[in-house]
Design an enzyme around this catalytic site. Structure first.
Site, PDB file in Angstrom:
ATOM      1  N   ASP A 152      -3.621  -1.788   5.805  1.00  0.00           N
ATOM      2  CA  ASP A 152      -3.043  -2.467   6.970  1.00  0.00           C
ATOM      3  C   ASP A 152      -2.256  -1.477   7.833  1.00  0.00           C
ATOM      4  OD1 ASP A 152      -0.927  -2.151   5.236  1.00  0.00           O
ATOM      5  OD2 ASP A 152      -0.215  -4.224   5.371  1.00  0.00           O
ATOM      6  N   SER A 153      -2.151  -0.219   7.366  1.00  0.00           N
ATOM      7  CA  SER A 153      -1.632   0.860   8.215  1.00  0.00           C
ATOM      8  C   SER A 153      -2.469   0.995   9.483  1.00  0.00           C
ATOM      9  CB  SER A 153      -1.619   2.185   7.448  1.00  0.00           C
ATOM     10  OG  SER A 153      -2.882   2.425   6.848  1.00  0.00           O
ATOM     11  N   LYS A 173      -6.244  -5.537  -1.720  1.00  0.00           N
ATOM     12  CA  LYS A 173      -4.944  -5.015  -2.175  1.00  0.00           C
ATOM     13  C   LYS A 173      -3.838  -5.865  -1.555  1.00  0.00           C
ATOM     14  CE  LYS A 173      -2.990  -1.021  -0.511  1.00  0.00           C
ATOM     15  NZ  LYS A 173      -1.717  -1.514   0.067  1.00  0.00           N
ATOM     16  N   GLU A 177       4.061   3.651  -4.150  1.00  0.00           N
ATOM     17  CA  GLU A 177       4.401   4.362  -2.908  1.00  0.00           C
ATOM     18  C   GLU A 177       5.887   4.697  -2.853  1.00  0.00           C
ATOM     19  OE1 GLU A 177       2.990   2.601   0.761  1.00  0.00           O
ATOM     20  OE2 GLU A 177       4.113   4.043   1.967  1.00  0.00           O
ATOM     21  N   GLU A 229       0.727  -6.298  -1.554  1.00  0.00           N
ATOM     22  CA  GLU A 229       2.019  -5.700  -1.910  1.00  0.00           C
ATOM     23  C   GLU A 229       2.880  -6.685  -2.701  1.00  0.00           C
ATOM     24  OE1 GLU A 229       3.938  -4.080   1.592  1.00  0.00           O
ATOM     25  OE2 GLU A 229       2.117  -3.005   2.162  1.00  0.00           O
TER      26      GLU A 229
HETATM   27  O1  KIV Z   1      -1.928   0.491   4.422  1.00  0.00           O
HETATM   28  C1  KIV Z   1      -2.050   1.588   3.833  1.00  0.00           C
HETATM   29  O2  KIV Z   1      -2.560   2.565   4.378  1.00  0.00           O
HETATM   30  C2  KIV Z   1      -1.570   1.677   2.455  1.00  0.00           C
HETATM   31  C3  KIV Z   1      -1.583   3.022   1.812  1.00  0.00           C
HETATM   32  C4  KIV Z   1      -0.524   3.856   2.391  1.00  0.00           C
HETATM   33  C5  KIV Z   1      -1.497   2.935   0.347  1.00  0.00           C
HETATM   34  O3  KIV Z   1      -1.186   0.700   1.895  1.00  0.00           O
END
Ligand code: KIV
Length: 279
Positions: free
Chosen positions: A50-51, A119, A188, A121
């Site tokens: 989600d980055s 994924k 992280e 969090e």
């Molecule tokens: O969103 C992302 O890019 C991430 C990574 C930094 C692990 O969660």
């Protein structure tokens, strides 16, 4: 999930789970078709993080990501890869409310992208969500330590594992994610010694970012790794290329040639002078 993950030749979540304690697992983020094509031969896992909301869309935090945005980028990365295990991030707001909400969002991501896993969090607080998604037959990667979706709540990007109280909480989170059925977990922004101890404490692979070389794998954001990030680059990033300079230099040379009419040259226009077919 309607897809049978064993029906294709991609690396899948079970393959990644079996890599615990073995050759380090190579992971990078990817958001687009061409970048996925370039990375696929070199990595074990591509994360559609989600980055993407910050890196490609210019939002201030990852809270700018939506389910639709993640699905569109997930589809592009799936089209651009054939070998890597593709994991798509669940955006903030798509899973926290209840295990049922998490399962429905994960089902939508898996069905619309064909990805190998999702994924999310969270640790103890999201264990029920992880278990609900796993019960749907969709593999889950956890994410503990610094959680970018919580930075506003946390008052910034704060490194974890600095106090005994927080270290104990990290161990509880790692154990909860493992027990809920996750196949691996991202750690992280966590003190090196703590990330190493967490890695040796749990039976699923840990993927470090700003964590420890002892983790079972490493991940970086692709734009950080190739030196295209224009804003602040975090301490844990190693830039393996300087694409900022490559792009700026190409743009400057192109601009100069357009202004001087050196571009397009005869090589780059269509004429009938040669009498040959031109494309
Ligand atoms: O969103 C992302 O890019 C991430 C990574 C930094 C692990 O969660």
């Amino acid at each position: 999930m309607t897809r049978d993950p064993s029906a294709d030749s991609r690396i899948n979540a079970e393959d990644i789970r079996r890599r615990k304690g073995g050759v380090p697992i190579v992971c990078l983020t990817a958001y687009t078709y061409p970048v996925a094509r370039l990375l696929d031969p070199h990595v074990d896992l591509l994360l559609v993080g989600d980055s993407v909301a910050m890196v490609l869309h210019g939002h201030a935090t990852t809270l700018g990501a939506s389910l639709e945005m993640m699905i569109a980028h997930g589809q592009a990365v799936m089209r651009g890869s054939a070998k890597a295990c593709v994991v798509v991030d669940m955006p903030a707001g798509s899973y926290e409310t209840s295990p049922a909400q998490a399962a429905a969002s994960a089902r939508r991501i898996a069905e619309e992208t064909g990805c190998q896993a999702v994924k999310l969090e969270g640790g103890v607080d999201m264990a029920a969500q992880i278990a609900a998604i796993v019960a749907e037959g969709i593999p889950v990667m956890g994410h503990i330590g610094l959680q970018p979706q919580s930075v506003e709540k946390d008052g910034g990007y704060k490194i974890k594992g600095r106090t005994q109280e927080n270290i104990a909480a990290l161990f509880r989170d790692a154990e909860a994610v493992e027990k809920a059925g996750a196949f691996s977990v991202v750690i992280e922004g966590t003190m090196e010694a703590v990330a190493a101890k967490l890695t040796h404490h749990i039976s699923i692979p840990t993927i470090g970012i700003g964590a420890s070389a002892d983790c079972d794998g490493q991940i970086l954001v692709i734009d950080d790794m190739v030196g295209i990030t224009v804003d602040r680059v975090p301490k844990f990033v190693k830039e393996y290329a300087d694409l900022r300079s490559v792009i700026a230099d190409a743009a400057a040379r192109y601009a100069a040639e357009v202004r001087s009419r050196a571009f397009p040259s005869p090589d780059h226009v269509f004429t009938t002078a040669s009498g040959k077919d031109e494309t």
